[in-house]
Design a protein around this motif. Structure first.
Motif, mmCIF file in Angstrom:
data_model
loop_
_atom_site.group_PDB
_atom_site.id
_atom_site.type_symbol
_atom_site.label_atom_id
_atom_site.label_comp_id
_atom_site.label_asym_id
_atom_site.label_seq_id
_atom_site.Cartn_x
_atom_site.Cartn_y
_atom_site.Cartn_z
ATOM 1 N N ALA A 175 -4.305 -53.155 9.615
ATOM 2 C CA ALA A 175 -3.077 -52.488 10.036
ATOM 3 C C ALA A 175 -2.810 -52.767 11.512
ATOM 4 O O ALA A 175 -3.676 -53.265 12.234
ATOM 5 C CB ALA A 175 -3.185 -50.985 9.783
ATOM 6 N N THR A 176 -1.619 -52.409 11.971
ATOM 7 C CA THR A 176 -1.245 -52.650 13.372
ATOM 8 C C THR A 176 -2.163 -51.916 14.349
ATOM 9 O O THR A 176 -2.349 -52.361 15.476
ATOM 10 C CB THR A 176 0.214 -52.246 13.628
ATOM 11 O OG1 THR A 176 0.397 -50.899 13.216
ATOM 12 C CG2 THR A 176 1.167 -53.149 12.874
ATOM 13 N N ASP A 177 -2.743 -50.797 13.903
ATOM 14 C CA ASP A 177 -3.659 -50.068 14.787
ATOM 15 C C ASP A 177 -5.087 -50.616 14.732
ATOM 16 O O ASP A 177 -5.999 -50.078 15.357
ATOM 17 C CB ASP A 177 -3.647 -48.577 14.466
ATOM 18 C CG ASP A 177 -4.180 -48.264 13.068
ATOM 19 O OD1 ASP A 177 -4.569 -49.216 12.337
ATOM 20 O OD2 ASP A 177 -4.206 -47.079 12.702
ATOM 21 N N GLY A 178 -5.303 -51.703 13.963
ATOM 22 C CA GLY A 178 -6.612 -52.345 13.909
ATOM 23 C C GLY A 178 -7.517 -51.840 12.807
ATOM 24 O O GLY A 178 -8.596 -52.383 12.605
ATOM 25 N N THR A 179 -7.110 -50.788 12.098
ATOM 26 C CA THR A 179 -7.946 -50.267 11.015
ATOM 27 C C THR A 179 -7.765 -51.116 9.760
ATOM 28 O O THR A 179 -6.704 -51.685 9.527
ATOM 29 C CB THR A 179 -7.601 -48.805 10.688
ATOM 30 O OG1 THR A 179 -6.244 -48.732 10.265
ATOM 31 C CG2 THR A 179 -7.831 -47.908 11.893
ATOM 32 N N GLN A 180 -8.816 -51.168 8.969
ATOM 33 C CA GLN A 180 -8.758 -51.908 7.725
ATOM 34 C C GLN A 180 -8.102 -51.023 6.660
ATOM 35 O O GLN A 180 -8.514 -49.876 6.456
ATOM 36 C CB GLN A 180 -10.160 -52.326 7.294
ATOM 37 C CG GLN A 180 -10.162 -53.275 6.125
ATOM 38 C CD GLN A 180 -11.521 -53.885 5.895
ATOM 39 O OE1 GLN A 180 -12.287 -54.077 6.826
ATOM 40 N NE2 GLN A 180 -11.831 -54.187 4.655
#
Length: 157
Positions: free
Chosen positions: A41-46
């Motif tokens: 995701a854009t926030d870096g979470t998978q």
């Protein structure tokens, strides 16, 4: 220009295939495949997203899938995309659905347990409704003459 709508889908069957016969006697199996997609995701979470795709398999193809698979079985299906529309008899609303009309398939996983074959039976390791290749057509290394040397420069890869 002619259109092209082909699907190659690998996933797990979400419910036991439902086998039925049409009024004219044709056999058809209906089932759904879940396809998982993992992305960042854009926030870096998978993140994981699941798509559920409806499949229709006619004739012997449908019978084989219904016989050797069950909920959770991994499968690869290849088919054409087809949209059908109808009017809901209870609500009167127009409904539509895009389905994969299965033209070819391969069971995935290892052995009878993974494909859902019944105890005592064995599921095909891979099935293709259009396969015509015979085992005797396969090249066997022993077919090479013993006295002929292989030139590595002749190998294309």
């Amino acid at each position: 220009m002619r259109g092209f709508a082909k699907a190659f889908v690998a996933g797990n069957i979400t419910r036991d295939p439902e086998m039925r016969a049409t009024p004219n006697g044709s056999q058809v199996a209906n089932f759904s495949i879940a396809v998982n997609r993992v992305f960042k995701a854009t926030d870096g979470t998978q993140q994981e997203q699941v798509s559920y795709l409806e499949c229709v398999a006619w004739g012997k193809t449908g019978e084989t899938i219904a016989q050797y698979t069950k909920k959770g079985s991994p499968i690869l299906v290849i088919g054409r995309l087809e949209q059908r529309s109808w009017e809901d008899k209870t609500t009167g609303q127009k409904r539509s659905r895009t389905e994969i009309i299965v033209e070819d398939f391969t069971f995935l996983g290892g052995g009878a347990g993974a494909t859902g074959a019944s105890a005592g039976g064995s599921a095909p390791r891979a099935t293709s409704s259009r396969s015509t290749k015979k085992v005797e057509d396969d090249f066997v290394p022993e077919d090479l003459p013993e006295d002929e040397e292989i030139n590595l420069d002749d190998i294309p890869f």
